[in-house]
Design an enzyme around this catalytic site. Sequence first.
Site, PDB file in Angstrom:
ATOM      1  CE1 TYR A 155      -4.161   1.353  -0.383  1.00  0.00           C
ATOM      2  CE2 TYR A 155      -3.711   2.568   1.649  1.00  0.00           C
ATOM      3  CZ  TYR A 155      -4.501   2.337   0.529  1.00  0.00           C
ATOM      4  OH  TYR A 155      -5.619   3.095   0.335  1.00  0.00           O
ATOM      5  CE  LYS A 162      -7.167   6.134   0.521  1.00  0.00           C
ATOM      6  NZ  LYS A 162      -8.131   6.996  -0.212  1.00  0.00           N
TER       7      LYS A 162
HETATM    8  O1  0WD Z   1     -10.488  -1.700  -1.740  1.00  0.00           O
HETATM    9  C1  0WD Z   1     -10.868  -0.610  -2.169  1.00  0.00           C
HETATM   10  N1  0WD Z   1     -11.316  -0.498  -3.389  1.00  0.00           N
HETATM   11  C2  0WD Z   1     -10.815   0.575  -1.250  1.00  0.00           C
HETATM   12  C3  0WD Z   1     -10.872   1.837  -1.762  1.00  0.00           C
HETATM   13  C4  0WD Z   1     -10.669   0.336   0.202  1.00  0.00           C
HETATM   14  C5  0WD Z   1     -10.659   1.539   0.995  1.00  0.00           C
HETATM   15  C6  0WD Z   1     -10.717   2.779   0.432  1.00  0.00           C
HETATM   16  N2  0WD Z   1     -10.808   2.926  -0.941  1.00  0.00           N
HETATM   17  C7  0WD Z   1     -10.866   4.288  -1.482  1.00  0.00           C
HETATM   18  C8  0WD Z   1      -9.891   4.615  -2.579  1.00  0.00           C
HETATM   19  O2  0WD Z   1      -8.592   4.858  -2.073  1.00  0.00           O
HETATM   20  C9  0WD Z   1     -10.526   5.877  -3.124  1.00  0.00           C
HETATM   21  O3  0WD Z   1     -10.231   6.988  -2.286  1.00  0.00           O
HETATM   22  O4  0WD Z   1     -12.122   4.524  -2.048  1.00  0.00           O
HETATM   23  C10 0WD Z   1     -12.018   5.561  -3.010  1.00  0.00           C
HETATM   24  C11 0WD Z   1     -12.697   5.115  -4.288  1.00  0.00           C
HETATM   25  O5  0WD Z   1     -11.938   4.094  -4.911  1.00  0.00           O
HETATM   26  P1  0WD Z   1     -12.540   2.841  -5.695  1.00  0.00           P
HETATM   27  O6  0WD Z   1     -14.007   2.904  -5.743  1.00  0.00           O
HETATM   28  O7  0WD Z   1     -11.863   1.649  -5.146  1.00  0.00           O
HETATM   29  O8  0WD Z   1     -11.887   3.018  -7.139  1.00  0.00           O
HETATM   30  P2  0WD Z   1     -12.394   3.505  -8.584  1.00  0.00           P
HETATM   31  O9  0WD Z   1     -13.684   2.918  -8.951  1.00  0.00           O
HETATM   32  O10 0WD Z   1     -11.233   3.247  -9.521  1.00  0.00           O
HETATM   33  O11 0WD Z   1     -12.568   5.061  -8.389  1.00  0.00           O
HETATM   34  C12 0WD Z   1     -11.513   5.928  -8.061  1.00  0.00           C
HETATM   35  C13 0WD Z   1     -11.546   7.052  -9.060  1.00  0.00           C
HETATM   36  C14 0WD Z   1     -10.706   6.960 -10.320  1.00  0.00           C
HETATM   37  O12 0WD Z   1     -10.686   5.906 -10.983  1.00  0.00           O
HETATM   38  P3  0WD Z   1      -9.242   5.401 -11.629  1.00  0.00           P
HETATM   39  O13 0WD Z   1      -9.455   3.936 -11.661  1.00  0.00           O
HETATM   40  O14 0WD Z   1      -9.136   6.049 -12.936  1.00  0.00           O
HETATM   41  O15 0WD Z   1      -8.091   5.784 -10.715  1.00  0.00           O
HETATM   42  O16 0WD Z   1     -10.971   8.237  -8.623  1.00  0.00           O
HETATM   43  C15 0WD Z   1     -11.004   9.096  -9.736  1.00  0.00           C
HETATM   44  C16 0WD Z   1     -11.155   8.263 -10.963  1.00  0.00           C
HETATM   45  O17 0WD Z   1     -12.442   8.345 -11.464  1.00  0.00           O
HETATM   46  N3  0WD Z   1      -9.815   9.863  -9.918  1.00  0.00           N
HETATM   47  C17 0WD Z   1      -9.862  11.162 -10.173  1.00  0.00           C
HETATM   48  N4  0WD Z   1     -10.900  12.005 -10.260  1.00  0.00           N
HETATM   49  C18 0WD Z   1     -10.627  13.278 -10.553  1.00  0.00           C
HETATM   50  N5  0WD Z   1      -9.389  13.734 -10.753  1.00  0.00           N
HETATM   51  C19 0WD Z   1      -8.539  11.556 -10.363  1.00  0.00           C
HETATM   52  C20 0WD Z   1      -8.321  12.911 -10.683  1.00  0.00           C
HETATM   53  N6  0WD Z   1      -7.107  13.405 -10.913  1.00  0.00           N
HETATM   54  N7  0WD Z   1      -7.730  10.477 -10.202  1.00  0.00           N
HETATM   55  C21 0WD Z   1      -8.514   9.450  -9.927  1.00  0.00           C
END
Ligand code: 0WD
Length: 254
Positions: A155, A162
Amino acid sequence: QGLMAGKRGLILGVANNRSIAFGIAKACVDHGAEIALTYQGEAFKKRVEPLAAELNAHVAGHCDVTDPESLDAVFADIAKHWGKLDFLVHAIAFSDKDELTGRYVETTRDNFLRTMDISVFSFTTIAKRAEPLMSEGGSLLTLTYYGAEKVMPHYNVMGVAKAALEASVRYLAVDLGAKKIRVNAISAGPIKTLAASGIGDFRYILKWNEYNAPLKQTVTQEEVGDSGVYFLSDLSRGVTGEVHHVDSGYHVVG
Ligand code: 0WD
């Protein structure tokens, strides 16, 4: 009527239907909220638009948190469309995949700064932009992970980010509390999403959680969404500055 009837909220971070932000968005709509979504560039526009239609959501345009002009445009759109905001969800994080494996000590300066900018500073600047639209109070929610508290394999710099995000929740809670704007985080257990697929050995981490968490299962987007409704509705009106684990209880054993 629903727990969230009459509430309007902006949800950032829907990349596809597996995103945690989508689980939260769906739960809010199921409880009567009106929501707005953004997309990050043209590639995500095509995926977000049908999801927005499914949820009857307003599309507030392109949002890249590293581009202040896109944030200005999104908040101008919300001000014009609704004139106010009751809640906001920040579900955004990014780090170079090559550094989400191996040793933290190898982190480069460029990726350190980019990770902090997208995953930490973005929440603070978004809170500042939301404040004038929340003159009747409001609720801000971000997503964090247990890697902020304990060292989790691979991580790395995201764990450091975080930890800073969780500290930001506490500072923002103090700054915005007098205006009845609450600021909280959900620390979600691992869920297979686009962002998670970039983390080394993620499938092993999922299995480890399933075997060891008190509830003997990993969490789903729906479970995080339902907990989100608590933070974004008046049910949690006495709660701010909190980091709340929705992780099948893993943090008590991990
Ligand atoms: O296990 C997990 N999936 C966990 C996620 C466990 C605990 C926390 N999280 C957190 C993540 O760290 C994040 O903060 O939850 C949040 C949402 O993440 P997610 O639902 O797991 O991931 P995803 O569906 O990929 O959404 C995150 C999105 C990005 O997707 P990508 O895959 O392209 O990184 O964040 C957005 C983007 O849509 N994102 C941005 N939006 C605006 N500007 C940017 C940016 N520069 N970079 C990423």
